[in-house]
Design a protein around this motif. Structure first.
Motif, short mmCIF file in Angstrom:
data_model
loop_
_atom_site.label_atom_id
_atom_site.label_comp_id
_atom_site.label_asym_id
_atom_site.label_seq_id
_atom_site.Cartn_x
_atom_site.Cartn_y
_atom_site.Cartn_z
N UNK A 81 31.64 34.06 10.08
CA UNK A 81 31.38 33.01 11.27
C UNK A 81 31.71 34.04 12.53
N UNK A 82 33.27 33.62 12.68
CA UNK A 82 33.62 34.09 13.71
C UNK A 82 33.86 35.80 13.84
N UNK A 83 33.67 36.34 12.57
CA UNK A 83 33.27 38.24 12.59
C UNK A 83 31.36 38.00 13.40
N UNK A 84 30.57 37.45 12.71
CA UNK A 84 29.13 37.35 13.22
C UNK A 84 28.89 37.33 14.26
N UNK A 85 30.30 36.49 15.32
CA UNK A 85 30.37 35.92 16.36
C UNK A 85 31.21 37.54 17.60
N UNK A 86 32.03 38.32 16.66
CA UNK A 86 32.59 40.00 16.97
C UNK A 86 31.38 40.33 17.27
N UNK A 87 30.68 41.15 16.07
CA UNK A 87 29.67 41.92 16.04
C UNK A 87 28.36 41.43 17.62
N UNK A 88 28.10 40.14 17.23
CA UNK A 88 27.08 39.79 18.77
C UNK A 88 27.84 40.78 19.65
N UNK A 89 28.82 40.34 20.05
CA UNK A 89 29.58 40.88 21.64
C UNK A 89 29.25 41.73 21.55
N UNK A 90 29.34 42.31 20.58
CA UNK A 90 29.73 44.48 20.49
C UNK A 90 28.25 45.06 20.34
N UNK A 91 27.40 43.94 20.15
CA UNK A 91 25.59 44.50 20.24
C UNK A 91 25.54 45.17 18.87
N UNK A 92 26.15 45.15 18.30
CA UNK A 92 25.59 45.06 16.48
C UNK A 92 24.93 43.51 16.40
N UNK A 93 23.42 44.03 16.89
CA UNK A 93 22.67 42.42 16.52
C UNK A 93 22.00 41.89 15.02
N UNK A 94 21.62 43.35 14.12
CA UNK A 94 21.47 43.55 13.19
C UNK A 94 22.68 42.98 12.02
N UNK A 95 23.55 42.97 12.09
CA UNK A 95 24.99 43.36 11.71
C UNK A 95 25.03 41.80 11.57
N UNK A 96 25.14 40.95 13.10
CA UNK A 96 25.02 40.06 13.35
C UNK A 96 24.67 38.74 12.52
N UNK A 97 22.92 39.37 12.78
CA UNK A 97 21.95 38.63 12.10
C UNK A 97 21.79 38.38 10.91
N UNK A 98 22.56 39.51 10.16
CA UNK A 98 23.17 39.26 8.68
C UNK A 98 24.28 38.35 8.18
N UNK A 99 25.12 38.54 9.07
CA UNK A 99 26.46 37.76 8.70
C UNK A 99 26.17 36.67 9.19
N UNK A 100 25.27 36.17 10.15
CA UNK A 100 24.98 34.45 10.98
C UNK A 100 24.51 33.93 9.20
N UNK A 101 22.86 34.68 9.14
CA UNK A 101 22.17 34.18 7.44
C UNK A 101 23.15 34.04 7.20
N UNK A 102 24.07 35.04 6.19
CA UNK A 102 25.07 34.08 4.89
C UNK A 102 25.51 33.56 4.95
N UNK A 103 26.47 33.56 6.60
CA UNK A 103 27.50 31.61 6.53
C UNK A 103 26.02 30.92 6.67
N UNK A 104 24.75 30.84 7.14
CA UNK A 104 24.27 29.91 7.39
C UNK A 104 24.03 29.48 5.37
N UNK A 105 23.86 29.84 5.12
CA UNK A 105 23.74 29.67 3.18
C UNK A 105 24.86 29.30 2.59
N UNK A 106 26.23 29.60 2.69
CA UNK A 106 27.51 29.22 2.75
C UNK A 106 27.44 28.04 3.36
N UNK A 107 27.37 27.68 3.61
CA UNK A 107 27.32 26.37 5.45
C UNK A 107 26.23 25.09 4.63
N UNK A 108 24.48 25.27 4.47
CA UNK A 108 24.25 24.97 3.24
C UNK A 108 25.38 24.96 1.64
#
Length: 367
Positions: free
Chosen positions: A84-111
């Protein structure tokens, strides 16, 4: 009858040392592989250190420095919190697709973990990112065996024609197929909700390769010329040639090693039998016939020592050729021009050790 006093059973000691060197050689050849594997294992202490440093850099808004540290921490010890922290970092860096994919992965793991707070956090950021995602659509005409890559990553044939989320910025598109010329282009993707369609044309057949003319060789020195030609062929044959040569050399080394071990066993047995035979060496005093038996055993022990030394050297050379055969020709040429001990390269050789009382092996190199 002339009796000679039996000296210290050198033949027996030499044969035993020669046989023991087989075990030592095997340990020397394969121990570095185990050490490397152990060094590549996960390190929880380093993972935690990198995570904390990455968080500190994020708080300082140094995202370009923080993201690689968090990514390495996640590689060493995967965890939903780090992801989740890595996704936040990439989101702030402007890597929207990378962050979106990492948030998706974190969502499945959290479930899966039953962590409702993290699940809600990931879902919130996914919802915010999806409208901003930029995409590319790759359309390709039929070329047999076509392979399309984006920034060096293979795109499955099933994904062609489908909008694929991609980070904003410049991207290299490449299309290849066996027997066809390479096609490539560069596309610039916008920051928000951009859609770029790339049409990959039908590839053109590659022009036939023109064989290089062989330089004229001198009239004399045919063997030397053949040796140079063989060396050039081996150097340009790629990893498969190195791998084949490694197995051939290693197989020959194993055979010679086996012969050396057999001679060592024979030497030990012959010397021991002569020493214990009262007709040949009564009371440790050898008759001329007994002396001949001892000398013959020492000769076998010497053959064993030399055979094991040569066999170990050949096994080591074969192992190095097989282990380095995965590199491409370009990497091999780069490695040849690099200075010894350059970071990221492993240089090693196996050196046989021979001495009057036995033999062994040493691994010399830089890691």
């Amino acid at each position: 009858m002339i009796l000679s006093r039996l000296p210290a059973p050198r033949a027996i000691r030499r044969a035993r040392l020669a046989v023991a060197s087989v075990v030592l050689a095997s340990a020397a050849l394969f121990a570095p592989v185990g050490a490397l594997a152990q060094g590549m294992s996960s390190d929880p202490t380093l993972a935690q250190t990198l995570f904390e440093e990455g968080r500190r850099l994020m708080e300082a808004k140094a995202y370009a420095e923080a993201c690689p540290k968090l990514a390495e921490s996640q590689r060493l010890r995967p965890g939903t919190g780090t992801l989740l922290n890595l996704a936040l970092c990439n989101e702030a860096l402007g890597k929207t697709a990378t962050a979106w994919g990492q948030f998706k992965e974190a969502l499945f793991a959290s479930k899966k973990e039953g962590n409702a707070a993290r699940e809600a956090f990931a879902q919130e950021h996914i919802g915010a990112l999806e409208p901003r995602l930029s995409r590319i659509v790759l359309k390709a005409e039929g070329t047999p065996g076509l392979l399309v890559r984006v920034d060096g990553h293979d795109i499955p044939a099933a994904a062609l024609g489908t909008p694929i989320p991609i980070d904003p910025g410049s991207h290299e598109i490449e299309a290849t197929a066996s027997g066809y010329s390479v096609w490539s282009t560069t596309v610039q993707v916008g920051e928000s909700a951009d859609l770029k369609a790339i049409a990959v044309p039908k590839l053109q057949p590659a022009p036939p390769a023109t064989p290089a003319a062989a330089p004229p060789g001198p009239a004399a020195g045919g063997a030397g010329s053949a040796g140079i030609a063989a060396g050039g062929s081996a150097g340009g044959g790629g990893g498969e040639g190195l791998r084949t040569a490694g197995f051939v050399i290693g197989g020959a080394g194993a055979a010679v090693l086996g012969v050396g071990a057999v001679f060592g066993i024979l030497a030990a047995g012959q010397a021991s039998d002569a020493e214990k035979d009262p007709a040949l060496c009564p009371g440790k005093q050898c008759t001329p016939l007994g002396r001949e038996e001892i000398d013959a055993a020492e000769t076998k022990a010497l053959v064993s020592t030399i055979g094991i030394g040569v066999g170990v050297a050949a096994l080591g050379a074969g192992a190095i050729l097989v282990l380095t055969s995965g590199r491409s020709g370009a990497e091999g040429a780069s490695a040849a021009g690099a200075r010894p001990g350059a970071p990221g390269r492993v240089q090693a050789r196996v050196v046989p050790l021979l001495w009057p009382e036995g033999g062994g092996v040493s691994v010399v190199g830089a890691f």
